[in-house]
Design an enzyme around this catalytic site. Structure first.
Site, PDB file in Angstrom:
ATOM      1  N   ASN A 175       0.829  -1.202   0.000  1.00 58.15           N
ATOM      2  CA  ASN A 175       0.000   0.000   0.000  1.00 58.15           C
ATOM      3  C   ASN A 175       0.867   1.257   0.000  1.00 58.15           C
ATOM      4  O   ASN A 175       0.588   2.227  -0.714  1.00 58.15           O
ATOM      5  CB  ASN A 175      -0.901   0.029   1.234  1.00 58.15           C
ATOM      6  CG  ASN A 175      -1.942  -1.067   1.254  1.00 58.15           C
ATOM      7  OD1 ASN A 175      -2.169  -1.750   0.262  1.00 58.15           O
ATOM      8  ND2 ASN A 175      -2.577  -1.247   2.400  1.00 58.15           N
TER       9      ASN A 175
ATOM     10  N   ASP B  84      -7.254 -15.092   6.601  1.00 59.99           N
ATOM     11  CA  ASP B  84      -7.019 -16.485   6.214  1.00 59.99           C
ATOM     12  C   ASP B  84      -5.648 -16.528   5.539  1.00 59.99           C
ATOM     13  O   ASP B  84      -5.538 -16.530   4.323  1.00 59.99           O
ATOM     14  CB  ASP B  84      -8.124 -16.967   5.261  1.00 59.99           C
ATOM     15  CG  ASP B  84      -7.932 -18.425   4.840  1.00 59.99           C
ATOM     16  OD1 ASP B  84      -7.141 -19.129   5.497  1.00 59.99           O
ATOM     17  OD2 ASP B  84      -8.553 -18.832   3.842  1.00 59.99           O
TER      18      ASP B  84
ATOM     19  N   ASN C 230       2.232  -0.596  13.307  1.00 65.29           N
ATOM     20  CA  ASN C 230       1.152  -1.380  12.682  1.00 65.29           C
ATOM     21  C   ASN C 230       0.800  -2.631  13.480  1.00 65.29           C
ATOM     22  O   ASN C 230       0.687  -3.738  12.922  1.00 65.29           O
ATOM     23  CB  ASN C 230       1.557  -1.769  11.260  1.00 65.29           C
ATOM     24  CG  ASN C 230       0.617  -1.191  10.217  1.00 65.29           C
ATOM     25  OD1 ASN C 230      -0.553  -0.947  10.481  1.00 65.29           O
ATOM     26  ND2 ASN C 230       1.132  -0.982   9.018  1.00 65.29           N
TER      27      ASN C 230
ATOM     28  N   GLY D 294      -4.887  14.286  14.377  1.00 65.06           N
ATOM     29  CA  GLY D 294      -3.726  14.588  13.561  1.00 65.06           C
ATOM     30  C   GLY D 294      -2.468  13.859  14.008  1.00 65.06           C
ATOM     31  O   GLY D 294      -2.534  12.832  14.682  1.00 65.06           O
TER      32      GLY D 294
ATOM     33  N   THR E  28      -5.702   3.853   5.518  1.00 62.01           N
ATOM     34  CA  THR E  28      -5.458   5.276   5.763  1.00 62.01           C
ATOM     35  C   THR E  28      -4.060   5.523   6.326  1.00 62.01           C
ATOM     36  O   THR E  28      -3.357   6.447   5.907  1.00 62.01           O
ATOM     37  CB  THR E  28      -6.520   5.842   6.717  1.00 62.01           C
ATOM     38  OG1 THR E  28      -7.814   5.697   6.127  1.00 62.01           O
ATOM     39  CG2 THR E  28      -6.269   7.309   7.004  1.00 62.01           C
TER      40      THR E  28
ATOM     41  N   ASP F 231      -1.388   3.682   5.976  1.00 61.27           N
ATOM     42  CA  ASP F 231      -0.398   3.423   4.930  1.00 61.27           C
ATOM     43  C   ASP F 231      -0.335   4.603   3.957  1.00 61.27           C
ATOM     44  O   ASP F 231       0.741   4.967   3.476  1.00 61.27           O
ATOM     45  CB  ASP F 231      -0.748   2.148   4.163  1.00 61.27           C
ATOM     46  CG  ASP F 231      -0.843   0.938   5.072  1.00 61.27           C
ATOM     47  OD1 ASP F 231      -0.080   0.864   6.058  1.00 61.27           O
ATOM     48  OD2 ASP F 231      -1.684   0.056   4.793  1.00 61.27           O
TER      49      ASP F 231
END
Length: 321
Positions: A41, A110, A171, A237, A262, A264
């Protein structure tokens, strides 16, 4: 020697399967198929903003594996893929079911036995990392297997030895590992990271940091020696700490059609602007504007362009006649 490539990313890309909005997975007869993965991404978002971007991964040499490569190439990304025997591995998938409140959106993974779980550094074009200006990966990748964790470390080391700027987006995914295990793995990697992107919530719940975004950024930079720490705060922000200075960036308003990807998109806009030579405030603006545009489109990818991002930053928009 000047860098050969602007940006190289490394990580898993899956196929995203989604029923039409309002329909349930257990009853739908239709599924939309799209590629989605944090690192790809970022590569797509940056490529669409002018960066020469490569993405490294491992896929089965099958129609589904080639489907992913074809989609990423269509957005200007150059894949560097280790092809695996399709009889021994598979493409990871995830199902995304959009739902309004109170049901909300549900994600079902999966990805067991995905090809990337057996990746080794020598299967990948690691020279691309050494020849790049910027290398990016995320905390999802080392969670997938011991092999992906070792390869993530190896590629970050390769980048560091070559003088390539290294960024890491925390992440955190609770469906992959628990906070304590994740924190130990992340902290082992931090010595190989120059720029850290971290959501404030994950800094608190996974890295066990207290205080506001500025305090979190200072604490992480002091302890681990990051050049830059960017703490994202959702609708509040982002805050960045660089060379002892603090920079803040508000979000740009957006009508949210699909929020997946978003974060990424923010990283993609930020990195693309830094690669163009922009300073920290400019990079934060580009990250925030790219993230806002991503929220208006379906799928994981920030399908946008330089003109659209500039319009958001300049406060323009409306109907294009």
């Amino acid at each position: 020697m000047a860098p050969v490539t602007d940006l190289v990313t490394f990580g898993e890309t899956m196929l995203r399967l989604s029923p039409p909005r309002g329909e349930r997975l257990e009853t739908t007869r239709d599924l939309t198929v799209q590629a989605g993965g944090a690192e790809s991404n970022v590569a797509v978002g940056a490529a669409r903003l002018g960066a020469d971007a490569r993405w490294l991964s491992k896929l089965p040499d099958s129609p589904l594996g080639r489907r992913i490569v074809t989609e990423l190439r269509s957005h200007g990304v150059r894949p560097g893929v280790a092809w695996a025997d399709p009889d021994e591995s598979r493409v990871g998938t995830y199902y995304l079911e959009h739902g309004g409140e109170p049901r909300g959106t549900n994600v079902i993974y999966d990805r067991a036995d995905a090809a990337i779980t057996t990746v080794e550094p020598d299967e990948l074009p690691t020279d691309a990392v050494a020849e790049a200006e910027w290398f990016h990966t995320t905390g999802i990748t080392p969670a997938l297997s011991e092999a992906t964790a070792a390869t993530t470390t190896a590629l970050l080391r390769t980048a560091g030895e070559a003088g390539t700027t290294r960024s890491f987006d925390l992440n955190y995914r609770a469906k992959l590992w628990d906070p304590e295990t994740a924190r130990a793995a992340y902290e082992d990697l931090f010595e190989h990271v120059d720029t850290l992107f971290v959501p404030r919530r994950d800094a608190r719940e996974v890295l066990d940091r207290e205080g506001g975004a500025v305090e979190i950024a200072h604490g992480l930079a002091t302890e681990f020696g990051f050049d830059t720490v960017v703490v994202t705060r959702g609708l509040e922000g982002a805050v960045a700490l660089h060379d002892g200075s603090v920079y803040e960036q508000d979000v740009y308003e957006a009508e949210t059609f699909d929020a997946i990807g978003t974060g990424d998109a923010f990283v993609a806009g930020y990195v693309a602007e830094r690669l163009r030579g922009g300073d920290l405030p400019a990079a934060l603006r580009w990250g925030s504007a790219t993230a806002a545009l991503k929220r208006t489109t379906d799928g994981d990818l920030a399908v946008t362009n330089l003109a659209e991002v500039r319009d958001v930053i300049d406060g323009e928009g409306g109907i294009d006649r």
